[in-house]
Design a protein around this motif. Structure first.
Motif, PDB file in Angstrom:
ATOM      1  N   CYS A   1      52.568 112.830  58.100  1.00 15.04           N
ATOM      2  CA  CYS A   1      51.498 111.938  58.567  1.00 15.04           C
ATOM      3  C   CYS A   1      51.561 111.680  60.066  1.00 15.04           C
ATOM      4  O   CYS A   1      50.814 110.857  60.587  1.00 15.04           O
TER       5      CYS A   1
ATOM      6  N   CYS B   1      57.475 108.516  52.318  1.00 13.31           N
ATOM      7  CA  CYS B   1      56.127 108.995  52.572  1.00 13.31           C
ATOM      8  C   CYS B   1      56.180 110.499  52.317  1.00 13.31           C
ATOM      9  O   CYS B   1      56.921 111.225  52.963  1.00 13.31           O
TER      10      CYS B   1
ATOM     11  N   GLN C   1      53.768 112.726  52.584  1.00 10.13           N
ATOM     12  CA  GLN C   1      52.686 113.491  53.208  1.00 10.13           C
ATOM     13  C   GLN C   1      52.950 113.466  54.721  1.00 10.13           C
ATOM     14  O   GLN C   1      53.046 112.387  55.297  1.00 10.13           O
TER      15      GLN C   1
ATOM     16  N   MET D   1      59.252 106.909  58.122  1.00  9.73           N
ATOM     17  CA  MET D   1      58.386 106.034  57.340  1.00  9.73           C
ATOM     18  C   MET D   1      59.001 105.799  55.972  1.00  9.73           C
ATOM     19  O   MET D   1      58.600 106.370  54.973  1.00  9.73           O
TER      20      MET D   1
ATOM     21  N   HIS E   1      48.652 109.123  53.820  1.00 12.62           N
ATOM     22  CA  HIS E   1      50.088 109.040  53.556  1.00 12.62           C
ATOM     23  C   HIS E   1      50.272 109.283  52.057  1.00 12.62           C
ATOM     24  O   HIS E   1      49.298 109.449  51.318  1.00 12.62           O
TER      25      HIS E   1
ATOM     26  N   HIS F   1      56.837 110.507  60.937  1.00 13.20           N
ATOM     27  CA  HIS F   1      56.731 110.551  59.461  1.00 13.20           C
ATOM     28  C   HIS F   1      58.081 110.371  58.778  1.00 13.20           C
ATOM     29  O   HIS F   1      58.206 109.653  57.793  1.00 13.20           O
TER      30      HIS F   1
HETATM   31 CU    CU Z   1      53.192 108.492  56.154  1.00 12.16          CU
END
Ligand code: CU
Length: 262
Positions: A224, A220, A222, A231, A185, A228
């Motif tokens: 993921c 976040c 990245q 997040m 992440h 995502h």
């Molecule tokens: Cu993430």
């Protein structure tokens, strides 16, 4: 309104409100890179237009096999490379060195463990002793997601407020010890100009000084997994009194009454 040129360009670029000390230098670097790109854009466009005019068919019925005789282009290339070297060695490298080397001492900072997982940020404070409880991979299980040694005295006063809600006091250095339970992440605070990957198996510390109170968002950064985009967490910068009151609202982890999210 009294805006400097830098402030004006920052506004045009849409940089989010700045809320950390080192962030001013990050913004400066972003601005300088944009100035260079703008100069290159104008230079190339002017050169293109010049070529269209200078080498038009009407004036050049026959090709010139000698081509360019001046060394102007070499000098321009050297100048651009020199400016890029100044940006890299004069600004980017020292800024990076500061963020990876000049850590404030733990005892003068708000130290927080942030463990990313699909799709939340787990938050853990070390409590009054400023020491996190010990972890042991052998203890990992459904009821002990982080493998804490629960009879470790350092663990007793730890505080685990749960997920997605980080509070820190303003104008005190923050050290975030970042890791991940599952995939990679990336912990991003736009306003504080902080961005660090959270990598399973590694604990990577990041530090910064929050200079403005307010409720900010943790992103976040990245991709993921399928949730995502959900997040997100909150990063609240309080006054010292507000922060103390917030933290006092949680039971120590060793008391048996703490939230058992782990
Ligand atoms: Cu993430």
């Amino acid at each position: 309104m009294n805006l400097s040129l830098n402030d004006l360009i920052a506004k045009l670029l849409g940089l989010p409100e700045l809320a950390s000390k080192h962030g001013a230098e990050v913004d400066k670097l972003i601005l300088y890179v944009h100035y260079l790109m703008a100069a290159l854009f104008v230079g190339w466009a002017a050169y293109f237009l010049y070529c269209l005019f200078r080498f038009r068919q009407g004036r050049n019925p026959k090709a010139d096999y000698h081509g360019v005789r001046s060394h102007m282009s070499t000098w321009v290339e050297i100048a651009v490379a020199a400016i890029e070297a100044v940006l890299l060695l004069g600004f980017a490298v020292p800024l990076w060195a500061k963020s990876v080397e000049e850590f404030p001492p733990d005892e003068d900072s708000t130290v927080i463990r942030v463990t990313a997982q699909q799709f939340a940020w787990n938050i853990h404070y070390p409590g009054k002793d400023n020491v996190f409880g010990r972890q042991d991979a052998g203890l990992l299980g459904a009821d002990n997601k982080f493998g804490y040694v629960k009879d470790d005295p350092a663990y007793a006063d730890d505080i685990t407020p749960g997920v997605n809600d980080i509070h820190v006091p303003v104008n005190k250095p923050v050290v975030i010890k970042l890791t991940s339970l599952d995939v990679i992440h990336s912990f991003k605070l736009y306003n504080q100009r902080v961005n660090q990957d959270a990598i399973p198996g590694l604990m990577v510390p990041v530090h910064f000084l929050p200079t403005k109170t307010g409720k900010f968002q943790v992103y976040c950064a990245q991709l993921c997994g399928n949730a995502h985009s959900q997040m997100r967490g909150f990063f609240t910068v309080d006054t010292q009194e507000e922060y103390d009151a917030w933290l006092a609202g949680f039971q120590p982890a060793g008391s048996g009454a703490a939230a058992s999210f782990e």
